[in-house]
Design a protein around this motif. Structure first.
Motif, PDB file in Angstrom:
ATOM      1  N   THR A   1      -1.220   8.948  -6.431  1.00 49.76           N
ATOM      2  CA  THR A   1      -0.055   9.272  -6.878  1.00 49.76           C
ATOM      3  C   THR A   1      -0.341   8.981  -8.671  1.00 49.76           C
ATOM      4  O   THR A   1       0.510  10.042  -9.790  1.00 49.76           O
TER       5      THR A   1
ATOM      6  N   GLU B   1       0.199  13.601   1.190  1.00 51.81           N
ATOM      7  CA  GLU B   1       0.929  14.675   1.099  1.00 51.81           C
ATOM      8  C   GLU B   1       2.348  15.014   0.895  1.00 51.81           C
ATOM      9  O   GLU B   1       2.797  15.779  -0.282  1.00 51.81           O
ATOM     10  N   GLU B   2       3.124  14.278   1.863  1.00 44.42           N
ATOM     11  CA  GLU B   2       4.570  14.486   1.593  1.00 44.42           C
ATOM     12  C   GLU B   2       4.635  13.614   0.396  1.00 44.42           C
ATOM     13  O   GLU B   2       6.174  13.426  -0.600  1.00 44.42           O
TER      14      GLU B   2
ATOM     15  N   ARG C   1       7.492  16.907  -7.435  1.00 48.92           N
ATOM     16  CA  ARG C   1       9.004  17.445  -7.723  1.00 48.92           C
ATOM     17  C   ARG C   1       9.398  16.438  -8.562  1.00 48.92           C
ATOM     18  O   ARG C   1      10.489  17.338  -9.137  1.00 48.92           O
TER      19      ARG C   1
ATOM     20  N   ASP D   1       4.153  15.674  -3.124  1.00 50.15           N
ATOM     21  CA  ASP D   1       4.964  16.208  -3.041  1.00 50.15           C
ATOM     22  C   ASP D   1       6.443  16.166  -3.481  1.00 50.15           C
ATOM     23  O   ASP D   1       7.031  16.887  -4.279  1.00 50.15           O
ATOM     24  N   GLU D   2       6.191  14.957  -3.445  1.00 49.56           N
ATOM     25  CA  GLU D   2       7.730  14.750  -4.090  1.00 49.56           C
ATOM     26  C   GLU D   2       7.834  13.444  -4.725  1.00 49.56           C
ATOM     27  O   GLU D   2       8.610  14.016  -6.145  1.00 49.56           O
TER      28      GLU D   2
END
Length: 250
Positions: A197, A13-14, A21, A17-18
Motif C-alpha cells: 500500500t 484488494e480490499e 479512495r 481499494d480503501e
C-alpha cells in the motif's frame, strides 16, 4: 480458518481499494507540494529505513519516475560520511536520533527541496529526528505512514513526537498495528501489507505530479528503464540538468 494466498489477495484488494479512495485528497495535496518544489528547481528527497527503504526507491531513481529525486539512507554515513561498514549492523541504528543530522548534512540539499519520509510505524528516532530537522530548515514534508500503527505506539524519540505529528501532509497506508493482516488462532498473524500500500501511494503521488506538469504544458523529467533501447542516453541527458544535486548508484 481463512488463510493462504487467496485470502491474502482478497484482503489486499480490499485494502488497496480503501487506500486509493480515502487517500485521494492527501495524495493531491502531497503532489501539489512536490510540483511546487520541482518548479522552483528543487529536488525530492526520500528516506526510509528497513523495509521502508523500498518505498524510497519507488520515489527516487525508479524507471517511469521523476529524475530530480534523491534517496537518503542510513548507509549514507558510511558511503559519504566515512563511517566503517560495521556501524550498519547495529540493530538500534534506525532508533538513534543522532544519525539523522549526519544524513541530512551529508546530502546535497537546497532550501527549495521537499521531503518524503517513509515509516509505517512512524516512531523510530532516526526518522522522527530527520522530520524535525527538515521542518526546522523550512522544507515541506510529506509523511507516508500507518496512522493506526503509529497511534498505538509510544514514540522512540525524546520529544515524544511521531513522524505524522511533524508532516505537512500525511499519507496513510492503511496497515494494521503489526502490519500483518491475516490472523491465526492464538493471536499470531501473517501477511504484511504496508510495502504494497505504501508503494501504491508513492506511485499515486508521482502520477499526480506528472498530471499537474503535463496539464500545464510542461515536460515531466521522467526516467526510462535502463533496460530499453536508448534508456541510458535519455537518463544521462536528464540527470545532467541536476548535476551536483542528485546522487545515484548507492
Amino acid at each position: 480458518m481463512d488463510v493462504g494466498a487467496a485470502a491474502y489477495v482478497r484482503r489486499i484488494e480490499e485494502l488497496v481499494d480503501e487506500v486509493a479512495r480515502t487517500q485521494a485528497e492527501p495524495v493531491r495535496r502531497a503532489a501539489a507540494i512536490l510540483t511546487e518544489s520541482l518548479r522552483a528547481g528543487g529536488v525530492i528527497n526520500a528516506f526510509g529505513s528497513g523495509h521502508s527503504e523500498a518505498i524510497a526507491m519507488e520515489i527516487a531513481g525508479r524507471a517511469g519516475g521523476l529524475v530530480p529525486t534523491n534517496r537518503l539512507a542510513l548507509r549514507d554515513i558510511v558511503i559519504y560520511g566515512g563511517e566503517t561498514a560495521g556501524v550498519l549492523s547495529a540493530a538500534e541504528l534506525e532508533r538513534d536520533p543522532s544519525v539523522a543530522r549526519r544524513i541530512y548534512d551529508l546530502a546535497p540539499i537546497e532550501p527549495q527541496d521537499a521531503f518524503v519520509l517513509v515509516s509505517s510505524s512512524g516512531v523510530n528516532g532516526s526518522v522522527v529526528e530527520l522530520a524535525s530537522i527538515v521542518k526546522d530548515r523550512g522544507h515541506p514534508l510529506i509523511a507516508l505512514t500507518s496512522v493506526r500503527h503509529s497511534t498505538e505506539m509510544t514514540s522512540r524519540h525524546p520529544s515524544g513526537r511521531r513522524l505524522m505529528d511533524l508532516a505537512d501532509v500525511v499519507l496513510d497506508n492503511g496497515a494494521p498495528y503489526g502490519d500483518a493482516i491475516l490472523p491465526l488462532p492464538g493471536g499470531a498473524a501473517f501477511g504484511a501489507v504496508s510495502t504494497i500500500t505504501s508503494a501504491l501511494l508513492a506511485q499515486m503521488v508521482v502520477a499526480e505530479v506528472v498530471r499537474a506538469l503535463t496539464e500545464a504544458g510542461e515536460d515531466p523529467p521522467l526516467y526510462l528503464s535502463a533496460n530499453v533501447a536508448g534508456g541510458d542516453e535519455h537518463n544521462r541527458a536528464l540527470e545532467s540538468r541536476y548535476a551536483g544535486r542528485i546522487r545515484r548508484g548507492a
